[in-house]
Design a protein around this motif. Sequence first.
Motif, PDB file in Angstrom:
ATOM      1  N   TRP A 112       0.843  -1.211   0.000  1.00 18.09           N
ATOM      2  CA  TRP A 112       0.000   0.000   0.000  1.00 18.09           C
ATOM      3  C   TRP A 112       0.871   1.251   0.000  1.00 18.09           C
ATOM      4  N   TYR A 113       1.923   1.199   0.819  1.00 23.92           N
ATOM      5  CA  TYR A 113       2.806   2.359   0.939  1.00 23.92           C
ATOM      6  C   TYR A 113       3.544   2.621  -0.373  1.00 23.92           C
ATOM      7  N   LYS A 114       3.953   1.558  -1.031  1.00 26.12           N
ATOM      8  CA  LYS A 114       4.652   1.724  -2.313  1.00 26.12           C
ATOM      9  C   LYS A 114       3.703   2.265  -3.383  1.00 26.12           C
ATOM     10  N   PHE A 115       2.435   1.859  -3.336  1.00 25.30           N
ATOM     11  CA  PHE A 115       1.447   2.418  -4.244  1.00 25.30           C
ATOM     12  C   PHE A 115       1.291   3.921  -4.002  1.00 25.30           C
ATOM     13  N   LEU A 116       1.212   4.314  -2.727  1.00 24.72           N
ATOM     14  CA  LEU A 116       1.087   5.736  -2.408  1.00 24.72           C
ATOM     15  C   LEU A 116       2.341   6.502  -2.802  1.00 24.72           C
ATOM     16  N   HIS A 117       3.474   5.839  -2.718  1.00 24.78           N
ATOM     17  CA  HIS A 117       4.723   6.461  -3.181  1.00 24.78           C
ATOM     18  C   HIS A 117       4.645   6.720  -4.684  1.00 24.78           C
ATOM     19  N   ASP A 118       4.090   5.761  -5.422  1.00 20.86           N
ATOM     20  CA  ASP A 118       3.930   5.940  -6.871  1.00 20.86           C
ATOM     21  C   ASP A 118       2.944   7.056  -7.196  1.00 20.86           C
ATOM     22  N   LEU A 119       1.975   7.287  -6.288  1.00 20.24           N
ATOM     23  CA  LEU A 119       1.044   8.405  -6.477  1.00 20.24           C
ATOM     24  C   LEU A 119       1.641   9.731  -6.006  1.00 20.24           C
ATOM     25  N   LYS A 120       2.877   9.645  -5.472  1.00 18.20           N
ATOM     26  CA  LYS A 120       3.593  10.823  -4.965  1.00 18.20           C
ATOM     27  C   LYS A 120       2.906  11.438  -3.733  1.00 18.20           C
ATOM     28  N   LEU A 121       2.253  10.585  -2.954  1.00 18.47           N
ATOM     29  CA  LEU A 121       1.627  11.044  -1.713  1.00 18.47           C
ATOM     30  C   LEU A 121       2.581  10.924  -0.528  1.00 18.47           C
ATOM     31  N   VAL A 122       3.614  10.077  -0.652  1.00 14.49           N
ATOM     32  CA  VAL A 122       4.637   9.950   0.391  1.00 14.49           C
ATOM     33  C   VAL A 122       6.000   9.990  -0.281  1.00 14.49           C
ATOM     34  N   LYS A 123       6.991  10.444   0.465  1.00 17.08           N
ATOM     35  CA  LYS A 123       8.289  10.659  -0.167  1.00 17.08           C
ATOM     36  C   LYS A 123       9.210   9.444  -0.095  1.00 17.08           C
ATOM     37  N   ASN A 124       9.035   8.600   0.949  1.00 17.52           N
ATOM     38  CA  ASN A 124       9.930   7.447   1.045  1.00 17.52           C
ATOM     39  C   ASN A 124       9.213   6.177   0.608  1.00 17.52           C
ATOM     40  N   ASP A 125       9.910   5.054   0.674  1.00 16.90           N
ATOM     41  CA  ASP A 125       9.469   3.862  -0.034  1.00 16.90           C
ATOM     42  C   ASP A 125       9.034   2.719   0.874  1.00 16.90           C
ATOM     43  N   GLU A 126       9.428   2.751   2.151  1.00 17.88           N
ATOM     44  CA  GLU A 126       9.086   1.696   3.096  1.00 17.88           C
ATOM     45  C   GLU A 126       8.406   2.321   4.310  1.00 17.88           C
ATOM     46  N   PRO A 127       7.323   1.719   4.803  1.00 14.61           N
ATOM     47  CA  PRO A 127       6.592   2.338   5.912  1.00 14.61           C
ATOM     48  C   PRO A 127       7.231   2.154   7.294  1.00 14.61           C
ATOM     49  N   PHE A 128       7.965   1.045   7.486  1.00 17.38           N
ATOM     50  CA  PHE A 128       8.484   0.726   8.818  1.00 17.38           C
ATOM     51  C   PHE A 128      10.001   0.521   8.755  1.00 17.38           C
ATOM     52  N   ILE A 129      10.740   1.368   9.447  1.00 16.72           N
ATOM     53  CA  ILE A 129      12.199   1.276   9.403  1.00 16.72           C
ATOM     54  C   ILE A 129      12.689   0.092  10.219  1.00 16.72           C
ATOM     55  N   ASN A 130      12.304   0.050  11.490  1.00 11.61           N
ATOM     56  CA  ASN A 130      12.716  -1.038  12.380  1.00 11.61           C
ATOM     57  C   ASN A 130      11.495  -1.825  12.818  1.00 11.61           C
ATOM     58  N   LEU A 131      11.664  -3.149  12.932  1.00 10.69           N
ATOM     59  CA  LEU A 131      10.562  -4.022  13.324  1.00 10.69           C
ATOM     60  C   LEU A 131      11.002  -4.891  14.495  1.00 10.69           C
ATOM     61  N   LEU A 132      10.173  -4.912  15.537  1.00 17.33           N
ATOM     62  CA  LEU A 132      10.381  -5.814  16.675  1.00 17.33           C
ATOM     63  C   LEU A 132       9.190  -6.756  16.739  1.00 17.33           C
ATOM     64  N   THR A 133       9.458  -8.060  16.669  1.00 15.68           N
ATOM     65  CA  THR A 133       8.391  -9.051  16.800  1.00 15.68           C
ATOM     66  C   THR A 133       8.513  -9.692  18.180  1.00 15.68           C
ATOM     67  N   GLN A 134       7.577  -9.351  19.064  1.00 16.66           N
ATOM     68  CA  GLN A 134       7.663  -9.831  20.435  1.00 16.66           C
ATOM     69  C   GLN A 134       7.170 -11.264  20.547  1.00 16.66           C
ATOM     70  N   GLY A 135       7.703 -11.977  21.553  1.00 22.48           N
ATOM     71  CA  GLY A 135       7.254 -13.337  21.811  1.00 22.48           C
ATOM     72  C   GLY A 135       5.914 -13.355  22.530  1.00 22.48           C
ATOM     73  N   MET A 136       5.250 -14.492  22.507  1.00 15.63           N
ATOM     74  CA  MET A 136       3.939 -14.609  23.146  1.00 15.63           C
ATOM     75  C   MET A 136       4.087 -14.775  24.660  1.00 15.63           C
ATOM     76  N   VAL A 137       2.994 -14.502  25.374  1.00 14.55           N
ATOM     77  CA  VAL A 137       2.940 -14.724  26.819  1.00 14.55           C
ATOM     78  C   VAL A 137       2.232 -16.059  27.053  1.00 14.55           C
TER      79      VAL A 137
END
Length: 819
Positions: free
Chosen positions: A549-574
Amino acid sequence: MDYNFKEIEAYWQKEWEDKKVFRATQNDKCEKFYCLEMLPYPSGVLHMGHVRNYSLGDVLTRYYIMKGRNVLHPMGWDSFGMPAENAAIKNKIHPAKWTKQNIAQMRAQLKSLGFAYDWEREIATSDPHYYKWNQWFFIKMWEQGLVFRKKANVNWCPTCQTVLANEQVSEGVCWRCKNPTQHKELEQWFIKITDYSDKLLDGLKELEGKWPPQVISMQKNWIGKSVGAEVDFEVVAGGGKKDALKIFTTRPDTLFGVTFMVVAPEHPIIKKFKNEIKNFDELEKYIKKAASKTNIERSQAKEKTGVKIEGLSAINPANSKEIPIFAADYVLTDYGTGAIMAVPGHDQRDWDFAKAFNAPIIEVIKGENSSVAEAAFEGDGKLVNSNQFNGLATDEGIKEVIRWIEKEGFGKRTINYKFRDWLISRQRYWGTPIPMVHCKKCGTLPVNLEDLPIVLPEDVEFTGEGESPLKKNSAFVNTKCPKCGAPAKRETDTMDTFVDSSWYFLRYTDAHNDKEPFKKSAANFWMSVDQYIGGIEHACMHLIYSRFWYKFLHDLKLVKNDEPFINLLTQGMVTLGGVAMSKSRGNIVSPDEIISKYGADTARLFILFAAPPQKQLEWSADGVEGSWRFLNRVWRLVEVIDTLSDVKADQKEVDFQKENLLRLMHKTIKKVSADIETKLQFNTAISSIMELVNALYSYKFHVRDGGVSKEVYKNVLLLMAPFSPHLCEQVWKNLGYEGFISKGAWPEFDEKMIKDKIVEIPVQINAKVRGKILIPQGAGHEEVKKLALENERIQSYIEGKEIIKFIYIENKIVTLVIR
């Protein structure tokens, strides 16, 4: 004074809200930090997994606020979806009412935990002000040729006369009536996400080192780019009727080993040759049985089932041999071409099928000591039984066979993807209405943008039977064509809820804009999200859809960068008792119970301390008690510092202990800062703070240290503020410090102070420790010897004795051997 957490937490939560402490504003004067946890579905009850997820984000938020960053930390609700509609059917309550009640309850729970959210940016995806922009994006994708409609299989319950989601079908049975389900073809809406396959793959390169490697690997496998060959196999039937089966293979070097073909039960060739197939009745029964299974059940079944199609055969174009064709449910129409060439000698799945159906197995790849008698050989080797290609190594064989089939005209080199276009149609009520109209004269076309949002009607009946409630609402269905004005029918499918969560992070940047989804200036200021936090189970759906979705919006020139999330943390379950907490297992621990008994700070501290964020966390009542006791120790420290009587010691000892305490404080500041900012290891950060608190309790010179212990206590509070903010705010106020500790400056460490100038080492005499001495860091052998032998305690042991050996291990230990 007792630690009255209930009064303290209620007071500070109100103070933070009233004073808008965590309100985010665009401010170019300081660096921004956008922290975001995946938005929750409003089920009505928070569980400890939620608490863990949001506590992780809250630590980072509070840390970066104290570091002087401009922090955005919003919260909202992924509020469309099937559970609300099921609740409407079961409890006779409208989904909107049920959802709003749940949101109110969960919002109160989140606030009771003291999370630093900017509540002014709160959104709910079921709000027409939000889903208006889902519809706007849909139309923009339609204009770009990314939206289309075609027939596709759905799970259908003939008893309830309704479409079912995959989650509503278990072992071929409807969740509601418990009767068998089947597959049914319906016109469905798709988004052509496959057009972005290469962009999605290429974008993963810039996420390496910032996202967990397993998530990147999962996305690569989900997209599944593979280079190989498309090959046409001629199909022949009685009476000279012919057709072709097109297959894709990554191993064209095994073409001479094809001994049969397998097609999906739904493959169109079966209908096309219905009159020529001799066992069509048997085949039809198998097709119906396959239709009752989900794709997951079909692809993961251990036992291979199938039916040989009598009256049809295929010609292997490599050697012109006639081979049988089977229908088998492990082949799926929505993957590849719905047909495969079977090479049982070199594919274990084909080998198992060949053994079950007595099909021949031919070895065409020879590895070192390889054999296909007991199992398929799936490794590399040299081609055998392959005519002119014999002796070629696997890699060279693939290239040469592709050249040959292209030259002969029965195939070509091609790139294939496992990735499939995104089916977004849902035949349910509680979702975003698809903004399309069906006109007999003009065809299917979007509504005018100025008519958005197309709002869900509220006067609908929920029975769980028959078609979507929207189809029965004539006021909603009957409309006018936006082009010619003639009577027309509104689309009654709603959108997949993954659409809602594919861009919500952008709406937070400008949450109340009614003129556009968001201002470009706001999005460009806050995006991309600096730290995104959520479960790894979202690796291949939400995270891929959001990136697309973000890359589509980038192609529409609505956002300037290409990836929505720089850093990702996937937490473990409880977990509790080694298994994930769930209502069905009866092993849920309610956050409300913990907050009522121990307070929010205890709940937060335990959930952050018990395990590294990425690992599974086992719930422990003893661990909660331990966190509670530690907070009480921190609370009581002020009394210890103010009232503890001094002990007798020379000034040299006081200075040494004071310097050691300061040194530990600076080391702790450095470690906690690194653990939060760089390593995301909050459990070790808390452990370091605990060590510093213990050192303060052991320290005996509060009266004679010139305020050092109070300075250390102040820094303990600052370091603990992201983890247990209510207690720290209260003690901060009690000590007379100005303002909110949540807005206080994060402590700085002095690198010079971290280096030990004086160290204490043991002195061992004849293998027994007899005392300790203070020495300058890095002191030489003779200096240490002099200090040791001049020490009064050591002199009492060596007086009148002969020193046989004096051994010094630098900064570690002194050993004397005497007689």
